[in-house]
Design an enzyme around this catalytic site. Structure first.
Site, PDB file in Angstrom:
ATOM      1  N   LYS A  71      15.849  66.377  39.445  1.00 51.93           N
ATOM      2  CA  LYS A  71      16.633  67.535  38.986  1.00 51.93           C
ATOM      3  C   LYS A  71      15.949  68.290  37.841  1.00 51.93           C
ATOM      4  CE  LYS A  71      21.095  65.466  40.228  1.00 51.93           C
ATOM      5  NZ  LYS A  71      22.453  65.146  39.766  1.00 51.93           N
ATOM      6  N   ASP A 107      26.787  70.293  39.498  1.00 53.89           N
ATOM      7  CA  ASP A 107      27.376  69.068  38.925  1.00 53.89           C
ATOM      8  C   ASP A 107      28.527  69.369  37.961  1.00 53.89           C
ATOM      9  OD1 ASP A 107      25.936  67.170  40.302  1.00 53.89           O
ATOM     10  OD2 ASP A 107      24.394  66.926  38.760  1.00 53.89           O
TER      11      ASP A 107
END
Ligand code: NAP
Length: 290
Positions: A71, A107
């Site tokens: 990420k 997220d």
């Protein structure tokens, strides 16, 4: 649903990736919508990430989720980042828009949706976020958006401090976050004030036990939220339940970030409840509504 040469491909890159539950969720939504698309796990190592990202337009892959350990690295590689990915310095969704890669991060929005589902009202209340990595940054952003004051608690207090400073300068309208070491989890004054305690570390997964935490000093309405999800109650949540507190693992966050990613990739929302049902079937448990 069977794939053929006309099937469009979406994917997840990770190392490891075999354990990922995202393919089950996304493929269930494709089947429910009758879409000729498939979602495939690719084992991509750190050294191959840049090449794998470059291959997305070449292979005509529609969209890719990124998981551990990609990420943060992807946020440094992809040029076109939206505000959220830039703020979190992490990308979990790569969208192929006519050959240009766009980086997003679902997220924080996934956690926010789950906390709203759990009716966790944080306005004017204290949230404690344990950890200072990517999951903690997403949790911090969510808590600030939901109106909380936040204390970040981390094994390395300097990292917690850096995270608090980063958001005080950018995401937060005011200095909304403070930082402490793990010993803060035994501070009854701090704990009794918290409406939410989030675990954004792998403690209990990579270690046999969670850190020492004085569960009995927490407020009766304190919600314990573990970003980790598993078949069994996690090491962080078990004592919370024993102390009579509300507890939720990160499966709801995973579903919500996945639904948001599905819409980004396919420009159509997944049918309500399909991805959640697929996830909980794989996890072998019923839906944890509190
Ligand atoms: P990360 O960036 O690697 O951060 C890990 C954090 O945990 C660091 O702050 C680290 O402390 C701390 N930590 C690691 N091992 C520790 C130990 N033995 N004792 C105390 N602290 C320890 O990880 P991440 O990406 O934020 O992910 C954290 C967790 O959230 C993972 O389990 C991940 O699977 C989960 N997650 C779930 C979702 C979901 O959708 N449910 C989404 C994102 C992440 P130091 O700073 O001291 O090293």
């Amino acid at each position: 649903m069977a794939t053929d040469r006309d099937s469009a491909v979406t994917a997840i890159f990770g190392d490891p990736v075999a354990h990922s539950l995202s393919p089950a969720m996304h493929n269930a939504a494709y089947a429910a919508l009758g879409m000729n698309r498939t979602y495939v796990p690719f084992h991509v190592t750190q050294s191959n990430l840049a090449a794998a990202l470059r291959a997305i337009p070449a292979l005509g892959i529609v969209g890719v989720n990124l998981t551990v350990p990609h990420k943060e690295a992807a946020a440094r590689i992809i040029k076109d980042l939206n505000g959220e990915a830039r703020m979190l310095r992490a990308v979990n969704c790569v969208v192929n828009r006519r050959g240009t890669l766009q980086g997003d991060n679902t997220d924080a929005r996934g956690l926010e949706r789950d906390l709203r589902d759990l009716r966790c009202d944080l306005r004017g209340r204290l949230a404690i976020v344990i950890g200072a990595g990517g999951g903690a940054a997403a949790s911090l952003l969510t808590c600030i958006r939901l109106g909380a004051r936040v204390v970040i608690v981390n094994r390395t207090p300097g990292r917690a401090m850096a995270l608090a400073r980063r958001f005080a300068g950018k995401g937060a309208p005011r200095a909304a976050a403070d930082s402490r070491g793990l010993d803060a989890l035994m501070d009854p004054v701090l704990l009794s004030d918290a409406r939410l305690i989030v675990n954004a570390t792998p403690m209990g997964l990579t270690t046999p036990r969670f850190a020492r935490l004085d569960y009995d000093s927490t407020a009766a309405d304190c919600l314990f939220y573990d970003l980790i999800y598993s078949r069994d109650e996690t090491a962080f949540l078990k004592p919370a339940v024993a102390a009579g507190r509300r507890a939720s693992d990160g499966a709801g966050m995973l579903v919500n970030q996945g639904e948001l990613a599905f819409k980004l990739f396919n420009r159509v929302a997944p049918p309500a409840g399909v991805m959640r049902a697929a996830l909980f079937e794989v996890l072998g448990r019923s839906l944890p509504r509190l």
